[in-house]
Design a protein around this motif. Structure first.
Motif, PDB file in Angstrom:
ATOM      1  N   ASP A  45     -14.958 -38.340  37.210  1.00  0.00           N
ATOM      2  CA  ASP A  45     -14.643 -39.176  38.453  1.00  0.00           C
ATOM      3  C   ASP A  45     -14.071 -38.372  39.554  1.00  0.00           C
ATOM      4  OD1 ASP A  45     -14.924 -41.517  36.840  1.00  0.00           O
ATOM      5  OD2 ASP A  45     -12.782 -42.421  37.181  1.00  0.00           O
ATOM      6  N   ALA A  46     -14.450 -38.655  40.771  1.00  0.00           N
ATOM      7  CA  ALA A  46     -14.003 -37.785  41.838  1.00  0.00           C
ATOM      8  C   ALA A  46     -12.578 -37.694  42.072  1.00  0.00           C
ATOM      9  CB  ALA A  46     -14.753 -37.941  43.148  1.00  0.00           C
ATOM     10  N   ASP A  47     -11.874 -38.868  41.867  1.00  0.00           N
ATOM     11  CA  ASP A  47     -10.451 -39.084  42.174  1.00  0.00           C
ATOM     12  C   ASP A  47      -9.513 -38.686  40.859  1.00  0.00           C
ATOM     13  OD1 ASP A  47     -11.122 -41.379  40.794  1.00  0.00           O
ATOM     14  OD2 ASP A  47      -9.873 -42.737  42.187  1.00  0.00           O
ATOM     15  N   GLY A  48     -10.480 -38.113  39.657  1.00  0.00           N
ATOM     16  CA  GLY A  48      -9.706 -37.815  38.661  1.00  0.00           C
ATOM     17  C   GLY A  48      -9.745 -36.350  38.271  1.00  0.00           C
ATOM     18  N   ILE A  49     -10.673 -36.119  37.266  1.00  0.00           N
ATOM     19  CA  ILE A  49     -10.787 -34.314  36.864  1.00  0.00           C
ATOM     20  C   ILE A  49     -11.527 -33.916  38.250  1.00  0.00           C
ATOM     21  CG2 ILE A  49     -12.159 -33.020  35.278  1.00  0.00           C
ATOM     22  CD1 ILE A  49     -11.705 -34.935  33.259  1.00  0.00           C
ATOM     23  N   GLY A  50     -12.149 -34.544  38.878  1.00  0.00           N
ATOM     24  CA  GLY A  50     -12.778 -34.074  40.003  1.00  0.00           C
ATOM     25  C   GLY A  50     -11.822 -33.247  41.091  1.00  0.00           C
ATOM     26  N   SER A  51     -10.796 -34.061  41.252  1.00  0.00           N
ATOM     27  CA  SER A  51      -9.669 -33.460  42.093  1.00  0.00           C
ATOM     28  C   SER A  51      -8.337 -33.139  41.568  1.00  0.00           C
ATOM     29  CB  SER A  51      -9.548 -34.476  43.191  1.00  0.00           C
ATOM     30  OG  SER A  51      -9.000 -35.844  42.835  1.00  0.00           O
ATOM     31  N   ALA A  52      -8.390 -32.847  40.155  1.00  0.00           N
ATOM     32  CA  ALA A  52      -7.127 -32.598  39.527  1.00  0.00           C
ATOM     33  C   ALA A  52      -6.853 -30.926  39.925  1.00  0.00           C
ATOM     34  CB  ALA A  52      -7.273 -32.615  38.064  1.00  0.00           C
ATOM     35  N   ASP A  53      -5.582 -30.632  39.959  1.00  0.00           N
ATOM     36  CA  ASP A  53      -5.249 -29.242  39.847  1.00  0.00           C
ATOM     37  C   ASP A  53      -5.004 -28.516  38.577  1.00  0.00           C
ATOM     38  OD1 ASP A  53      -2.884 -30.574  39.851  1.00  0.00           O
ATOM     39  OD2 ASP A  53      -1.725 -29.313  41.113  1.00  0.00           O
ATOM     40  N   VAL A  54      -4.261 -29.648  37.548  1.00  0.00           N
ATOM     41  CA  VAL A  54      -4.192 -29.065  36.273  1.00  0.00           C
ATOM     42  C   VAL A  54      -4.850 -30.049  35.094  1.00  0.00           C
ATOM     43  CG1 VAL A  54      -2.423 -28.851  34.533  1.00  0.00           C
ATOM     44  CG2 VAL A  54      -1.897 -28.209  36.909  1.00  0.00           C
ATOM     45  N   VAL A  55      -5.695 -29.669  34.412  1.00  0.00           N
ATOM     46  CA  VAL A  55      -6.386 -30.657  33.233  1.00  0.00           C
ATOM     47  C   VAL A  55      -6.165 -30.213  32.092  1.00  0.00           C
ATOM     48  CG1 VAL A  55      -8.265 -31.509  34.721  1.00  0.00           C
ATOM     49  CG2 VAL A  55      -8.290 -29.148  33.549  1.00  0.00           C
ATOM     50  N   VAL A  56      -5.627 -31.298  31.130  1.00  0.00           N
ATOM     51  CA  VAL A  56      -5.274 -31.129  29.701  1.00  0.00           C
ATOM     52  C   VAL A  56      -6.869 -31.659  29.134  1.00  0.00           C
ATOM     53  CG1 VAL A  56      -4.138 -31.639  27.671  1.00  0.00           C
ATOM     54  CG2 VAL A  56      -3.034 -31.539  29.989  1.00  0.00           C
ATOM     55  N   VAL A  57      -7.483 -30.234  28.337  1.00  0.00           N
ATOM     56  CA  VAL A  57      -8.688 -30.758  27.915  1.00  0.00           C
ATOM     57  C   VAL A  57      -8.426 -30.412  26.239  1.00  0.00           C
ATOM     58  CG1 VAL A  57     -10.172 -30.821  29.465  1.00  0.00           C
ATOM     59  CG2 VAL A  57      -9.710 -28.467  28.719  1.00  0.00           C
ATOM     60  N   PRO A  58      -8.039 -31.250  25.526  1.00  0.00           N
ATOM     61  CA  PRO A  58      -7.820 -31.309  23.950  1.00  0.00           C
ATOM     62  C   PRO A  58      -9.602 -31.219  23.581  1.00  0.00           C
ATOM     63  CG  PRO A  58      -6.697 -33.205  24.641  1.00  0.00           C
ATOM     64  CD  PRO A  58      -7.567 -32.817  25.727  1.00  0.00           C
ATOM     65  N   ASP A 118     -11.497 -23.562  39.380  1.00  0.00           N
ATOM     66  CA  ASP A 118     -10.143 -23.253  39.883  1.00  0.00           C
ATOM     67  C   ASP A 118      -9.425 -24.240  39.495  1.00  0.00           C
ATOM     68  OD1 ASP A 118      -9.987 -20.782  41.087  1.00  0.00           O
ATOM     69  OD2 ASP A 118     -10.258 -21.320  43.119  1.00  0.00           O
ATOM     70  N   LYS A 119      -9.304 -24.824  38.363  1.00  0.00           N
ATOM     71  CA  LYS A 119      -8.213 -25.551  37.803  1.00  0.00           C
ATOM     72  C   LYS A 119      -7.596 -24.980  36.713  1.00  0.00           C
ATOM     73  CE  LYS A 119     -11.316 -29.788  38.448  1.00  0.00           C
ATOM     74  NZ  LYS A 119     -10.693 -30.137  39.722  1.00  0.00           N
ATOM     75  N   VAL A 120      -6.227 -25.193  36.742  1.00  0.00           N
ATOM     76  CA  VAL A 120      -5.392 -24.920  35.512  1.00  0.00           C
ATOM     77  C   VAL A 120      -5.874 -25.532  34.658  1.00  0.00           C
ATOM     78  CG1 VAL A 120      -3.095 -24.656  34.470  1.00  0.00           C
ATOM     79  CG2 VAL A 120      -3.401 -24.082  37.023  1.00  0.00           C
ATOM     80  N   GLU A 121      -6.501 -24.856  33.323  1.00  0.00           N
ATOM     81  CA  GLU A 121      -6.916 -25.422  32.086  1.00  0.00           C
ATOM     82  C   GLU A 121      -6.155 -25.427  30.959  1.00  0.00           C
ATOM     83  OE1 GLU A 121     -10.926 -24.353  31.536  1.00  0.00           O
ATOM     84  OE2 GLU A 121     -11.392 -26.145  30.713  1.00  0.00           O
ATOM     85  N   ILE A 122      -5.474 -26.470  30.500  1.00  0.00           N
ATOM     86  CA  ILE A 122      -4.942 -26.545  29.186  1.00  0.00           C
ATOM     87  C   ILE A 122      -5.683 -26.711  27.953  1.00  0.00           C
ATOM     88  CG2 ILE A 122      -2.740 -27.390  28.011  1.00  0.00           C
ATOM     89  CD1 ILE A 122      -1.614 -27.673  30.855  1.00  0.00           C
ATOM     90  N   VAL A 123      -6.184 -26.150  27.283  1.00  0.00           N
ATOM     91  CA  VAL A 123      -6.988 -26.216  26.151  1.00  0.00           C
ATOM     92  C   VAL A 123      -6.151 -26.442  24.836  1.00  0.00           C
ATOM     93  CG1 VAL A 123      -8.759 -25.682  24.706  1.00  0.00           C
ATOM     94  CG2 VAL A 123      -8.870 -25.531  27.330  1.00  0.00           C
ATOM     95  N   VAL A 124      -6.328 -27.531  24.019  1.00  0.00           N
ATOM     96  CA  VAL A 124      -5.881 -27.494  22.710  1.00  0.00           C
ATOM     97  C   VAL A 124      -6.953 -27.563  21.701  1.00  0.00           C
ATOM     98  CG1 VAL A 124      -4.640 -28.993  21.031  1.00  0.00           C
ATOM     99  CG2 VAL A 124      -4.099 -29.241  23.425  1.00  0.00           C
ATOM    100  N   ASP A 125      -6.957 -26.371  20.842  1.00  0.00           N
ATOM    101  CA  ASP A 125      -8.081 -25.943  19.896  1.00  0.00           C
ATOM    102  C   ASP A 125      -7.482 -25.252  18.918  1.00  0.00           C
ATOM    103  OD1 ASP A 125     -10.621 -25.202  18.759  1.00  0.00           O
ATOM    104  OD2 ASP A 125     -11.592 -25.276  20.625  1.00  0.00           O
ATOM    105  N   LEU A 126      -7.886 -25.660  17.691  1.00  0.00           N
ATOM    106  CA  LEU A 126      -7.494 -24.775  16.473  1.00  0.00           C
ATOM    107  C   LEU A 126      -8.245 -23.656  16.071  1.00  0.00           C
ATOM    108  CD1 LEU A 126      -6.690 -28.008  14.126  1.00  0.00           C
ATOM    109  CD2 LEU A 126      -5.180 -25.910  14.322  1.00  0.00           C
ATOM    110  N   ASN A 127      -9.167 -23.312  16.921  1.00  0.00           N
ATOM    111  CA  ASN A 127     -10.055 -22.133  16.666  1.00  0.00           C
ATOM    112  C   ASN A 127      -9.604 -21.366  17.938  1.00  0.00           C
ATOM    113  OD1 ASN A 127     -11.530 -20.147  16.166  1.00  0.00           O
ATOM    114  ND2 ASN A 127     -13.544 -21.227  16.473  1.00  0.00           N
ATOM    115  N   PRO A 128      -9.013 -20.187  17.517  1.00  0.00           N
ATOM    116  CA  PRO A 128      -8.738 -19.264  18.896  1.00  0.00           C
ATOM    117  C   PRO A 128      -9.905 -18.565  19.265  1.00  0.00           C
ATOM    118  CG  PRO A 128      -7.787 -18.507  16.831  1.00  0.00           C
ATOM    119  CD  PRO A 128      -8.121 -19.682  16.533  1.00  0.00           C
TER     120      PRO A 128
END
Ligand code: ATP
Ligand code: MG
Length: 252
Positions: free
Chosen positions: A148-161, A175-185
């Protein structure tokens, strides 16, 4: 989770409960069958970690909370596994840091999109983004690029589990701050994240919320939050997680 017939005293209770939720997600049309395989891969790493939040993951989680509190427009991305495993916890996190929730699928079908949106609403979400799909992530193929353009499209910080490596990389390039949750480093998603949280999402999501509440209740200033963000070292966190996993493997 009332229909599960495992006594809470069972040593593998949490793990069995998690499996049950994923299975139910598939039955309800929320989780894809591919999601079952992803869960299996995650479980193997979690087993080696001792099914606990290691200290470096807790630190990453605190840095994630600081990023979210500093953000202008944070968005939490939800896929079929996340929706099945911790829908209520996602809604709580979104409320705690004033973030949008957006459904974002690797194998996007209208049916599954709608099922997940409804499932999140059943768990207390009011607005759920993802159905408009009028934005694109540059550099990846059509179906998987939709946001969504007004969602992830324009987010400055995204949490992507549990994001796949390709898209995690493309989001990072935006250029987004990306927070990833993943059990595999060692997964690419974790490697490209601004903040990789190497932990099970069922523990990580409520833990981000708890840290966000603690920081807010303690009256943390922007400056203090920025210090937490700057002092976080993603490579060190990945190395610590890999060490913990290898040590777990040696113990077996
Ligand atoms: P790469 O990131 O290297 O491109 P991939 O993303 O394609 O790999 P998959 O197996 O498709 O690899 O992705 C599933 C990822 O999600 C795995 O890294 C797995 O460890 C992680 N995962 C699965 N279930 C959970 C969970 N409950 N909590 C946290 N991480 C999980
Ligand atoms: Mg991955």
């Amino acid at each position: 989770m009332s229909d599960i017939e495992i006594p809470e005293s069972h040593p593998r209770y949490q793990s069995l409960l998690t499996r049950h939720r994923i299975e139910e997600g598939v039955e309800k049309g929320i989780t894809s069958r591919q999601g079952l395989i992803a869960q299996g891969r995650g479980e193997a790493f979690d087993y080696l970690l001792g099914e606990r939040t290691i200290p470096s993951a807790d630190e990453a989680t605190r840095a994630a909370a600081a990023h979210l509190l500093l953000a202008d427009h944070p968005v939490i991305s939800v896929n079929g596994n996340v929706a099945a495993l911790c829908p209520g916890e996602i809604v709580e996190l979104a409320a705690a840091v004033d973030a949008d929730i957006e459904v974002n699928l690797f194998n996007r079908t209208d049916e599954r999109m709608r099922a997940i949106v409804d499932h999140l609403r059943d768990h207390g979400a009011d607005e759920v983004k993802g159905l408009t799909a009028d934005g694109r992530i540059p550099g990846i193929d059509h179906e998987r690029a939709k946001v969504d353009a007004d969602g992830i499209g324009s987010a400055d910080v995204v949490v992507v589990p549990l994001e796949d490596g390709d898209r995690a990389e493309a989001l990072g390039a935006m250029d987004k701050v990306e927070i990833v949750v993943d059990l595999n480093p060692m997964s690419r998603s974790a490697q490209v994240a601004t903040v990789p949280i190497v932990d099970n999402i069922v523990r990580a999501v409520p833990n981000i919320t708890a840290h966000a509440r603690d920081l807010r209740d303690a009256g943390a200033t922007r400056e203090e939050l920025e210090t937490i963000v700057v002092e976080f070292d993603a490579d060190a966190a990945l190395e610590a997680a890999e060490r913990a996993i290898r040590a777990g493997a040696d113990d077996e």
